[in-house]
Design a protein around this motif. Structure first.
Motif, mmCIF file in Angstrom:
data_model
loop_
_atom_site.group_PDB
_atom_site.id
_atom_site.type_symbol
_atom_site.label_atom_id
_atom_site.label_comp_id
_atom_site.label_asym_id
_atom_site.label_seq_id
_atom_site.Cartn_x
_atom_site.Cartn_y
_atom_site.Cartn_z
ATOM 1 N N TYR A 248 0.831 -1.203 0.000
ATOM 2 C CA TYR A 248 0.000 0.000 0.000
ATOM 3 C C TYR A 248 0.872 1.263 0.000
ATOM 4 O O TYR A 248 0.823 2.071 -0.920
ATOM 5 C CB TYR A 248 -0.930 0.003 1.221
ATOM 6 N N ASP A 249 1.695 1.393 1.053
ATOM 7 C CA ASP A 249 2.426 2.643 1.243
ATOM 8 C C ASP A 249 3.405 2.933 0.108
ATOM 9 O O ASP A 249 3.592 4.075 -0.285
ATOM 10 C CB ASP A 249 3.116 2.691 2.604
ATOM 11 N N LEU A 250 4.029 1.859 -0.423
ATOM 12 C CA LEU A 250 4.976 2.066 -1.526
ATOM 13 C C LEU A 250 4.259 2.679 -2.727
ATOM 14 O O LEU A 250 4.758 3.611 -3.363
ATOM 15 C CB LEU A 250 5.614 0.727 -1.914
ATOM 16 N N VAL A 251 3.058 2.144 -3.017
ATOM 17 C CA VAL A 251 2.281 2.647 -4.155
ATOM 18 C C VAL A 251 1.889 4.100 -3.924
ATOM 19 O O VAL A 251 2.024 4.953 -4.809
ATOM 20 C CB VAL A 251 1.024 1.778 -4.360
ATOM 21 N N VAL A 252 1.420 4.393 -2.700
ATOM 22 C CA VAL A 252 0.996 5.751 -2.391
ATOM 23 C C VAL A 252 2.154 6.729 -2.580
ATOM 24 O O VAL A 252 2.001 7.794 -3.190
ATOM 25 C CB VAL A 252 0.448 5.827 -0.953
ATOM 26 N N LYS A 268 -5.048 -0.405 -1.359
ATOM 27 C CA LYS A 268 -5.318 1.019 -1.579
ATOM 28 C C LYS A 268 -6.799 1.238 -1.884
ATOM 29 O O LYS A 268 -7.399 2.202 -1.432
ATOM 30 C CB LYS A 268 -4.437 1.512 -2.735
ATOM 31 N N TYR A 269 -7.376 0.303 -2.641
ATOM 32 C CA TYR A 269 -8.808 0.348 -2.949
ATOM 33 C C TYR A 269 -9.623 0.344 -1.659
ATOM 34 O O TYR A 269 -10.513 1.169 -1.454
ATOM 35 C CB TYR A 269 -9.157 -0.866 -3.822
ATOM 36 N N VAL A 270 -9.279 -0.590 -0.763
ATOM 37 C CA VAL A 270 -9.984 -0.701 0.511
ATOM 38 C C VAL A 270 -9.874 0.604 1.270
ATOM 39 O O VAL A 270 -10.870 1.161 1.744
ATOM 40 C CB VAL A 270 -9.394 -1.859 1.352
#
Lengths: 312, 360
Positions: A248-252, A268-270
């Motif tokens: 999650y955090d890496l993508v953000v 991230k969707y959640v």
């Protein structure tokens, strides 16, 4: 002495039921007291919240978990949403590549480290260093490096290689690989350290025996040493796997799901639906699907691993 | 006949530490050599050099007349058995035996023939489909010997193969290794720190200290005619009694003035004049009562401690002010505080120069 024993025997016999119960509670009492917080955590947080999540995924809750029961509506909507479908495919592709490459590169690096090199501990520290950073920092650093105008591409073009192109982060088809690079940079060192510990656990005499037997080094690694490292491999797979699922955090930090929705992931969707989209029901349905996927993978594996104890 | 293994001026240094120092050793075809010494004496290092697992600093190693100093272990015609067995844990016994041959690309029926032969010799046929984890220590070591056996080599190297086993198994497997040697008639080089293993197995024993072979001889000579104080003290349990003093002609005078005639001793060389010396007598060469009468030296001694061992009795006493152990039949009743006459069998004793520590 003899009298007291004779007398106490029938007493104990007549009240055997309460005393057994008492024994159950009093045996190792301090250990049981110490375990209460963890037991409570497991019951409330893990199991309780899971049940809560699953229950409200069947409601039409919006901002607050108060909606009424709507059956599988949220799930139908979930799988009709292209953003979710892209997220799932992204995670599958990223997960497969990340798992294989982290294990492969980790093992390769560990083998190189195992060759009695100089300054081994210095290299080990360097390799492990990215693991000490948070994904947010990793993501941000790689965002700068891979930024087409400011990063590597811009630098190289300014130096005169005007055709140099490295724009994966802005390219919907390549952005997953940009994620992969940052993820590997962060994770491979840790995997290497685990593998190195496994390699060091192999008896020196096994290596000598293999040399006397005339088995080439690479063959010894694959046929003898790798099978001996089963425990370490399982640990590594579990750790890497859990890291992939909760990506999650890496993508953000690196892409924020972009360009477009080309690097979206389920976690991230959640998060987006629950906390910024104001659609708890939809977010929980997605979360339940993630849990289901993990269970589908974990249950048969756990059954194989711990079920057939006698065969090991 | 050319020696099976020949080591010429072998040296090995780790940095500034000399582990082996210009060592020479010739081993005949079919000979069973034991390298014996305390830990850190270089015996395992020497074995690893012969195996090719360590690169030597200087010198040469010949196996069957071929210079193998820089050959890979697999090309030297050796098989090796390790202390920790070093079996491949994820493979069955059968795979353990055949893995090396498979990797070498040997035809299948030849592999099967060799595995069957090794299994038959070592009687491990029922174990072939098991994994090492399901074997006892003795069985594992048998499989490890089997792995050396299938290589069909001339020289077997054993690196403390019995040290991880309990006492009973150790003596059983010791006899088996001896039987194996009698049957195969291969050259065997065997490293151990256990003197009983050395004395029972060896054709010749090489006693090592600080990377140098102190004495290379058959067990009988090593035991009865040790070349120096170190060897004399290392071999034998309980160890040899040492009385220091000075030697003048055929009279040995202990430090407290006790005179011991040593005319019966077989000196290695004619000698004159007086010098400091050490007299060594093994516990079984100190005799008691009537048997002591015929001995060149007799004295009265008081028993301090008695250790009955079943078949024999060890007794501690003092002669010439020095604690002395002797061994006698358990039929003789001995008690602490008894006054007895003891006699030294000087002809079977040993005399060493106090300074050079060499046998006189």
């Amino acid at each position: 002495m003899a009298d007291t024993t004779v007398q106490s025997a029938p007493v104990a016999g007549s009240s055997s039921r309460p005393s057994a119960l008492k024994k159950f509670f009093l045996h190792n009492l301090s250990a049981k007291v110490a375990a209460i917080p963890m037991v409570a955590t497991v019951l409330v947080v893990f199991i309780g919240c899971t049940i809560w999540t699953i229950y409200y995924s069947f409601t039409n809750s919006k901002l607050l978990p108060t909606g009424k029961f709507v059956g599988f509506d949220q799930y139908e909507r979930l799988f009709a949403t292209s953003r979710w479908n892209v997220s799932v495919i992204n995670l599958l592709m990223y997960g497969a590549m990340s798992l294989v490459l982290t294990l492969g590169l980790g093992f390769l690096l560990a083998v190189l480290m195992d060759q009695k090199i100089r300054f081994e501990s210095a290299f080990r520290t360097i390799m492990l260093y990215p693991f000490a950073l948070s994904f947010i920092v990793t993501g941000l650093v790689w965002q700068w490096i891979m930024n087409p105008t400011l990063g590597l591409q811009g630098t190289m073009r300014n130096l005169g290689w005007t055709n140099f192109t490295f724009d994966w982060i802005a390219n919907p088809r390549m952005v997953l690989f940009a994620l992969l690079i940052a993820g590997l940079w962060q994770g491979v060192g840790f995997c290497m350290v685990l593998m190195l510990a496994g390699l060091r656990g192999v008896d020196e005499e096994i290596w000598k025996a293999a040399r006397v037997d005339g088995i080439p080094t690479w063959r010894t690694y694959i046929s003898v040493v790798l099978p001996m490292m089963r425990g370490v491999l399982v640990t590594a797979v579990v750790l890497i796997g859990s890291g992939i699922v909760r990506l999650y955090d890496l993508v953000v930090a690196l892409t924020n799901g972009g360009p477009g929705i080309s690097s979206e992931v389920p976690a991230k969707y959640v998060y987006n639906y629950m906390f910024s989209g104001g659609n708890i029901g939809q977010g929980l349905a997605a979360a339940t699907m993630m849990l289901l996927t993990v269970l589908i993978i974990m249950v048969p594996w756990a059954y194989l691993e711990f079920g057939g104890k006698g065969r090991k | 006949m050319q020696p099976s293994v020949s080591i010429k001026d072998l040296s090995l240094n780790f940095g500034n530490v000399k582990v082996l120092d210009r060592l020479n050793l010739d081993i005949a075809q079919g000979e069973f050599i034991v390298l014996l010494g305390p830990s850190g004496c270089g015996k395992s290092t020497l074995l690893n050099c012969i195996a090719g697992l360590l690169d030597v600093s200087d010198g040469q190693i010949f196996i069957n007349g071929k210079n193998v100093t820089w050959e890979e272990p697999k090309d030297r015609g050796i098989g090796m058995v390790f202390q920790s067995y070093a079996l491949y844990p994820q493979m069955t016994v059968e795979r353990n035996l055949s893995f090396g041959l498979r990797v070498a690309g040997m035809p299948k029926d030849e592999i099967n023939r060799r595995v069957a032969r090794a299994a038959e010799i070592l009687q491990i046929q029922p174990l072939l489909n098991r994994k090492p984890a399901n074997l006892s220590g003795g069985q594992r070591q048998r499989v490890a010997i089997g792995r050396a056996l299938v290589r069909d080599v001339d020289v077997f190297l054993f690196d403390e193969p019995l040290s991880n086993l309990d006492a009973k198994l150790r003596s059983d497997l010791r006899v088996e290794i001896k039987r194996l040697h009698a049957r195969l008639k291969n050259t065997m080089i065997y490293v151990t720190h256990d003197q009983i293993e050395a004395l029972t197995l060896a054709d010749r024993i090489a006693i090592m200290k600080n990377g140098v072979i102190q004495q290379l001889a058959d067990p009988h000579t090593i035991y009865n005619k040790p070349v120096n104080l170190y060897v004399a003290g290392f071999i034998g349990s309980p160890s040899m009694n040492f009385i220091s003093g000075s030697l003048d002609g055929a009279t040995f005078t202990a430090d407290d003035g006790t005179k011991i005639p040593v005319g019966a001793y077989d000196f290695a060389a004619q000698r004159t004049g007086a010098s400091k010396a050490v007299l060594g007598v093994r516990p079984e060469h100190i005799l008691l009562g009537d048997a002591a009468q015929g001995m060149p030296f007799q004295t009265q001694a008081e028993i301090e401690i008695v250790e009955p061992m079943g078949s024999e009795t060890l007794a501690w006493t003092k002669v010439a002010g020095i604690p002395v152990t002797f061994r006698c039949s358990s039929d003789i009743p001995l008690h602490a505080g008894d006054k007895v006459t003891v006699g030294f069998d000087i002809a079977r004793g040993s005399l060493f120069d106090a300074k050079s520590e060499n046998r006189l």
